[in-house]
Design a protein around this motif. Structure first.
Motif, PDB file in Angstrom:
ATOM      1  N   THR A 138     -13.851  12.493   5.244  1.00 27.68           N
ATOM      2  CA  THR A 138     -12.623  12.748   5.993  1.00 27.68           C
ATOM      3  C   THR A 138     -11.421  12.347   5.149  1.00 27.68           C
ATOM      4  O   THR A 138     -11.546  11.564   4.202  1.00 27.68           O
ATOM      5  N   SER A 139     -10.280  12.865   5.517  1.00 30.89           N
ATOM      6  CA  SER A 139      -9.064  12.555   4.769  1.00 30.89           C
ATOM      7  C   SER A 139      -8.731  11.072   4.901  1.00 30.89           C
ATOM      8  O   SER A 139      -8.707  10.532   6.000  1.00 30.89           O
ATOM      9  N   PRO A 140      -8.463  10.422   3.780  1.00 36.08           N
ATOM     10  CA  PRO A 140      -8.104   8.998   3.831  1.00 36.08           C
ATOM     11  C   PRO A 140      -6.600   8.776   3.995  1.00 36.08           C
ATOM     12  O   PRO A 140      -6.037   7.827   3.471  1.00 36.08           O
ATOM     13  N   VAL A 168      -7.755   4.984   0.692  1.00 37.50           N
ATOM     14  CA  VAL A 168      -8.908   5.133  -0.207  1.00 37.50           C
ATOM     15  C   VAL A 168     -10.196   5.013   0.597  1.00 37.50           C
ATOM     16  O   VAL A 168     -10.355   4.088   1.390  1.00 37.50           O
ATOM     17  N   ARG A 169     -11.093   5.943   0.386  1.00 35.47           N
ATOM     18  CA  ARG A 169     -12.459   5.869   0.935  1.00 35.47           C
ATOM     19  C   ARG A 169     -13.421   6.060  -0.229  1.00 35.47           C
ATOM     20  O   ARG A 169     -13.180   6.887  -1.106  1.00 35.47           O
ATOM     21  N   THR A 170     -14.501   5.320  -0.201  1.00 37.11           N
ATOM     22  CA  THR A 170     -15.512   5.446  -1.241  1.00 37.11           C
ATOM     23  C   THR A 170     -16.817   5.899  -0.610  1.00 37.11           C
ATOM     24  O   THR A 170     -17.234   5.384   0.431  1.00 37.11           O
ATOM     25  N   HIS A 188     -14.529   8.203  -5.140  1.00 35.48           N
ATOM     26  CA  HIS A 188     -13.388   7.490  -4.569  1.00 35.48           C
ATOM     27  C   HIS A 188     -12.361   8.543  -4.172  1.00 35.48           C
ATOM     28  O   HIS A 188     -11.774   9.201  -5.033  1.00 35.48           O
ATOM     29  N   HIS A 189     -12.189   8.708  -2.882  1.00 39.39           N
ATOM     30  CA  HIS A 189     -11.300   9.733  -2.326  1.00 39.39           C
ATOM     31  C   HIS A 189      -9.994   9.039  -1.941  1.00 39.39           C
ATOM     32  O   HIS A 189      -9.966   8.189  -1.062  1.00 39.39           O
ATOM     33  N   VAL A 190      -8.921   9.425  -2.604  1.00 39.32           N
ATOM     34  CA  VAL A 190      -7.624   8.771  -2.445  1.00 39.32           C
ATOM     35  C   VAL A 190      -6.618   9.784  -1.905  1.00 39.32           C
ATOM     36  O   VAL A 190      -6.628  10.944  -2.304  1.00 39.32           O
ATOM     37  N   ASP A 191      -5.757   9.321  -1.002  1.00 44.64           N
ATOM     38  CA  ASP A 191      -4.681  10.168  -0.488  1.00 44.64           C
ATOM     39  C   ASP A 191      -3.376   9.393  -0.643  1.00 44.64           C
ATOM     40  O   ASP A 191      -3.207   8.331  -0.055  1.00 44.64           O
ATOM     41  N   VAL A 192      -2.469   9.926  -1.454  1.00 41.32           N
ATOM     42  CA  VAL A 192      -1.210   9.218  -1.720  1.00 41.32           C
ATOM     43  C   VAL A 192      -0.035   9.834  -0.954  1.00 41.32           C
ATOM     44  O   VAL A 192       1.120   9.515  -1.230  1.00 41.32           O
ATOM     45  N   TYR A 193      -0.313  10.673   0.024  1.00 37.19           N
ATOM     46  CA  TYR A 193       0.739  11.361   0.772  1.00 37.19           C
ATOM     47  C   TYR A 193       1.724  10.387   1.412  1.00 37.19           C
ATOM     48  O   TYR A 193       2.923  10.631   1.448  1.00 37.19           O
ATOM     49  N   ARG A 194       1.232   9.287   1.931  1.00 35.45           N
ATOM     50  CA  ARG A 194       2.080   8.345   2.659  1.00 35.45           C
ATOM     51  C   ARG A 194       2.749   7.295   1.768  1.00 35.45           C
ATOM     52  O   ARG A 194       3.521   6.488   2.264  1.00 35.45           O
ATOM     53  N   LEU A 195       2.467   7.309   0.481  1.00 32.05           N
ATOM     54  CA  LEU A 195       3.120   6.337  -0.391  1.00 32.05           C
ATOM     55  C   LEU A 195       4.596   6.682  -0.523  1.00 32.05           C
ATOM     56  O   LEU A 195       4.963   7.840  -0.696  1.00 32.05           O
ATOM     57  N   VAL A 248     -10.928  11.299  -6.787  1.00 35.89           N
ATOM     58  CA  VAL A 248     -10.288  12.514  -6.309  1.00 35.89           C
ATOM     59  C   VAL A 248      -9.034  12.075  -5.569  1.00 35.89           C
ATOM     60  O   VAL A 248      -9.116  11.291  -4.629  1.00 35.89           O
ATOM     61  N   ILE A 249      -7.868  12.580  -5.999  1.00 34.27           N
ATOM     62  CA  ILE A 249      -6.607  12.165  -5.388  1.00 34.27           C
ATOM     63  C   ILE A 249      -5.921  13.358  -4.728  1.00 34.27           C
ATOM     64  O   ILE A 249      -5.527  14.306  -5.403  1.00 34.27           O
ATOM     65  N   GLU A 250      -5.786  13.288  -3.395  1.00 34.04           N
ATOM     66  CA  GLU A 250      -5.002  14.291  -2.681  1.00 34.04           C
ATOM     67  C   GLU A 250      -3.528  13.951  -2.853  1.00 34.04           C
ATOM     68  O   GLU A 250      -3.141  12.793  -2.802  1.00 34.04           O
ATOM     69  N   TRP A 251      -2.704  14.982  -3.079  1.00 27.98           N
ATOM     70  CA  TRP A 251      -1.271  14.847  -3.341  1.00 27.98           C
ATOM     71  C   TRP A 251      -1.027  14.133  -4.664  1.00 27.98           C
ATOM     72  O   TRP A 251       0.037  13.559  -4.886  1.00 27.98           O
ATOM     73  N   GLY A 252      -1.982  14.168  -5.566  1.00 25.32           N
ATOM     74  CA  GLY A 252      -1.882  13.461  -6.837  1.00 25.32           C
ATOM     75  C   GLY A 252      -0.737  13.908  -7.715  1.00 25.32           C
ATOM     76  O   GLY A 252      -0.288  13.145  -8.582  1.00 25.32           O
ATOM     77  N   ASP A 253      -0.230  15.115  -7.492  1.00 24.66           N
ATOM     78  CA  ASP A 253       0.873  15.598  -8.322  1.00 24.66           C
ATOM     79  C   ASP A 253       2.146  14.777  -8.137  1.00 24.66           C
ATOM     80  O   ASP A 253       2.995  14.752  -9.018  1.00 24.66           O
TER      81      ASP A 253
END
Length: 160
Positions: A58-60, A65-67, A75-82, A104-109
């Motif tokens: 699921t989306s973290p 971060v979820r592993t 390691h599934h990372v989501d940086v959208y809220r940073l 794997v980083i969502e919104w990594g750009d």
């Protein structure tokens, strides 16, 4: 060097990522970018499935971060809220990248300035219909560039 792919559904996006999974090595970084709802989490789910993860992915977004355990840890990372780039350090990203798993980083750009110089970017955008997506893979740095021919071969069925 880029590779443009076509996905006709979320399941297709998962299949693309699963087909990429055999090429993923420990310490690899996959940066997922694109519009909201373009399929970043579906891609992460497919990659995890291809790496032998049995647990639901699921989306973290809120945990960041979820592993997951599979052939190698994912390691599934989501940086959208940073809100600030400095918060990336608090995630322990460098420790995750030094381990034996893939990241794997969502919104990594939005945090490329804080990323190492070696990753593959997957940019996703909406295509013609609601379910169709265009995925553009671009290697950054040496590691992914040296095996990009293998990536092209593994994903040839979805090539535009």
């Amino acid at each position: 060097m880029t590779l443009t792919l076509h996905s006709s559904s979320p399941d297709d996006t998962r299949a693309i990522a699963a087909a990429l999974a055999p090429l993923v090595r420990p310490r690899d970084l996959i940066v997922l970018a694109g519009e909201m709802g373009a399929g970043k989490t579906a891609f992460a789910q497919g990659l995890a499935l291809g790496l032998g993860v049995d647990d639901p992915v699921t989306s973290p977004t809120f945990t960041l971060v979820r592993t997951y355990e599979g052939r190698l840890p994912v390691h599934h990372v989501d940086v959208y809220r940073l809100e600030r780039l400095v918060e990336v350090h608090d995630l322990g990203l460098s420790e995750l990248l030094d381990g034996d798993g893939a990241v794997v980083i969502e919104w990594g750009d939005v945090i490329t300035a804080a990323l190492p110089v070696d990753y593959v970017e997957v940019f996703m955008s909406f295509a013609v219909s609601e379910d169709e997506r265009s995925l553009v893979l671009r290697p950054v740095g040496h590691g992914w560039s040296t095996r990009f021919r293998s990536v092209e071969d593994a994903l040839a069925a979805w090539r535009c």
